[in-house]
Motif scaffolding. Structure first.
Motif, PDB file in Angstrom:
ATOM      1  N   GLU A  52       0.804  -1.207  -0.144  1.00 25.24           N
ATOM      2  CA  GLU A  52       0.072  -0.102  -0.074  1.00 25.24           C
ATOM      3  C   GLU A  52       0.676   1.161  -0.104  1.00 25.24           C
ATOM      4  O   GLU A  52       0.638   2.177  -0.590  1.00 25.24           O
ATOM      5  CB  GLU A  52      -0.871  -0.126   1.084  1.00 25.24           C
ATOM      6  CG  GLU A  52      -1.901  -1.094   1.356  1.00 25.24           C
ATOM      7  CD  GLU A  52      -1.517  -2.523   1.575  1.00 25.24           C
ATOM      8  OE1 GLU A  52      -0.389  -2.483   2.496  1.00 25.24           O
ATOM      9  OE2 GLU A  52      -1.884  -3.517   1.159  1.00 25.24           O
ATOM     10  N   GLU A  53       2.112   1.299   0.802  1.00 28.24           N
ATOM     11  CA  GLU A  53       2.924   2.368   0.766  1.00 28.24           C
ATOM     12  C   GLU A  53       3.624   2.590  -0.459  1.00 28.24           C
ATOM     13  O   GLU A  53       3.880   3.628  -0.925  1.00 28.24           O
ATOM     14  CB  GLU A  53       3.788   2.191   2.192  1.00 28.24           C
ATOM     15  CG  GLU A  53       3.441   2.475   3.596  1.00 28.24           C
ATOM     16  CD  GLU A  53       4.060   1.992   4.572  1.00 28.24           C
ATOM     17  OE1 GLU A  53       4.177   2.788   5.490  1.00 28.24           O
ATOM     18  OE2 GLU A  53       5.114   1.146   4.209  1.00 28.24           O
ATOM     19  N   GLU A  54       3.945   1.439  -1.034  1.00 29.11           N
ATOM     20  CA  GLU A  54       4.452   1.520  -2.319  1.00 29.11           C
ATOM     21  C   GLU A  54       3.621   2.060  -3.264  1.00 29.11           C
ATOM     22  O   GLU A  54       4.123   3.131  -4.129  1.00 29.11           O
ATOM     23  CB  GLU A  54       5.146   0.196  -2.937  1.00 29.11           C
ATOM     24  CG  GLU A  54       5.918   0.124  -3.955  1.00 29.11           C
ATOM     25  CD  GLU A  54       6.272  -1.170  -4.506  1.00 29.11           C
ATOM     26  OE1 GLU A  54       6.683  -1.588  -5.381  1.00 29.11           O
ATOM     27  OE2 GLU A  54       6.511  -2.215  -3.380  1.00 29.11           O
ATOM     28  N   GLU A  55       2.464   1.734  -3.440  1.00 30.48           N
ATOM     29  CA  GLU A  55       1.441   2.431  -4.534  1.00 30.48           C
ATOM     30  C   GLU A  55       1.127   3.680  -4.170  1.00 30.48           C
ATOM     31  O   GLU A  55       0.921   4.564  -5.066  1.00 30.48           O
ATOM     32  CB  GLU A  55       0.331   1.314  -4.534  1.00 30.48           C
ATOM     33  CG  GLU A  55       0.459  -0.044  -4.908  1.00 30.48           C
ATOM     34  CD  GLU A  55      -0.923  -0.907  -5.030  1.00 30.48           C
ATOM     35  OE1 GLU A  55      -1.893  -0.527  -4.484  1.00 30.48           O
ATOM     36  OE2 GLU A  55      -0.359  -2.160  -5.665  1.00 30.48           O
ATOM     37  N   GLU A  56       1.059   3.973  -2.865  1.00 31.03           N
ATOM     38  CA  GLU A  56       0.835   5.480  -2.551  1.00 31.03           C
ATOM     39  C   GLU A  56       2.070   6.413  -2.705  1.00 31.03           C
ATOM     40  O   GLU A  56       1.754   7.452  -3.236  1.00 31.03           O
ATOM     41  CB  GLU A  56       0.436   5.645  -0.839  1.00 31.03           C
ATOM     42  CG  GLU A  56      -0.165   7.028  -0.534  1.00 31.03           C
ATOM     43  CD  GLU A  56      -0.354   6.908   0.867  1.00 31.03           C
ATOM     44  OE1 GLU A  56      -0.776   8.031   1.429  1.00 31.03           O
ATOM     45  OE2 GLU A  56       0.057   5.979   1.675  1.00 31.03           O
ATOM     46  N   GLY A  57       3.270   5.875  -2.725  1.00 27.93           N
ATOM     47  CA  GLY A  57       4.242   6.630  -2.926  1.00 27.93           C
ATOM     48  C   GLY A  57       5.008   7.089  -1.717  1.00 27.93           C
ATOM     49  O   GLY A  57       4.214   7.300  -0.630  1.00 27.93           O
ATOM     50  N   LEU A  58       6.122   6.978  -1.384  1.00 26.19           N
ATOM     51  CA  LEU A  58       6.822   7.201  -0.190  1.00 26.19           C
ATOM     52  C   LEU A  58       6.788   8.663   0.328  1.00 26.19           C
ATOM     53  O   LEU A  58       6.857   8.947   1.448  1.00 26.19           O
ATOM     54  CB  LEU A  58       8.386   6.742  -0.247  1.00 26.19           C
ATOM     55  CG  LEU A  58       8.537   5.088  -0.129  1.00 26.19           C
ATOM     56  CD1 LEU A  58       9.874   4.767  -0.346  1.00 26.19           C
ATOM     57  CD2 LEU A  58       7.589   4.453   0.882  1.00 26.19           C
TER      58      LEU A  58
END
Length: 191
Positions: A133-139
């Motif tokens: 989820e964090e990867e898809e949202e962007g760091l």
């Protein structure tokens, strides 16, 4: 790429700068730029993620720079730069190149093993990867709670675009965007 080639030339000459003639730096730098291009292409072929080519610039051309000492070093310059080496022979016998090659191997082994130990320690304690989820949202959003870029995403079923977020401003999350599009959809259907 041009700036990385310049940086590659500077990195290449760093190890040898005190033991070479000034004009040797030109050749070492040019070869360093070519080494950078080759190393960068190898990284891409190997599908290794390095968005700024740090490994190619510093690893590849740094290795070339260490070896260049064994090729271009002048005995008189070595004696001036390192007074503790009165019997320096420079590149006349190949001994200096062998010493530089041995040093390069030691550096690679030391850096590789140290990195392996540290990365395995991190992997088995706090983890190396972020969640899907964090990867898809962007760091930038998950770690810094803002978006680094202004991006526009089409709303579902509508012909116009909605802003996703901007640096320093509130970001519209994907779920909110879908709910906004769903709220606007009945109005668009009535038109």
């Amino acid at each position: 790429m041009a700036l990385n080639c310049i940086l590659a030339g500077l990195v290449s000459v760093t190890a040898a700068c005190s033991v070479i003639a000034d004009w040797h730096a030109i050749f070492i730098g040019i070869i360093g730029a070519l080494v950078y291009i080759g190393a960068s292409n190898l990284m891409k072929i190997a599908r290794l993620d390095d968005p700024v080519d740090a490994v190619a610039v510093h690893g590849g051309t740094g290795l070339w720079g260490v070896l260049a000492v064994g090729i271009f070093a002048q005995p008189d310059d070595i004696k001036v730069a390192y007074p503790g080496c009165p019997n320096a022979r420079g590149n006349r016998t190949g001994l200096q190149f062998g010493i530089q090659l041995c040093g390069a191997v030691v550096i690679i082994l030391w850096a590789g093993l140290t990195s392996l130990i540290l990365l395995l320690g991190i992997k088995f304690t706090v983890g190396l990867r972020v969640t899907k989820e964090e990867e898809e949202e962007g760091l930038d959003a998950s770690e810094h709670h803002t978006r680094a870029y202004e991006m526009e995403v089409p709303k579902k079923g509508l012909g116009h675009r909605a802003s996703v977020g901007s640096m320093g401003g509130p970001a519209v999350e994907g779920k909110e965007l879908e709910s906004v599009a769903a709220k606007d959809a009945p109005e668009a259907a009535n038109v």
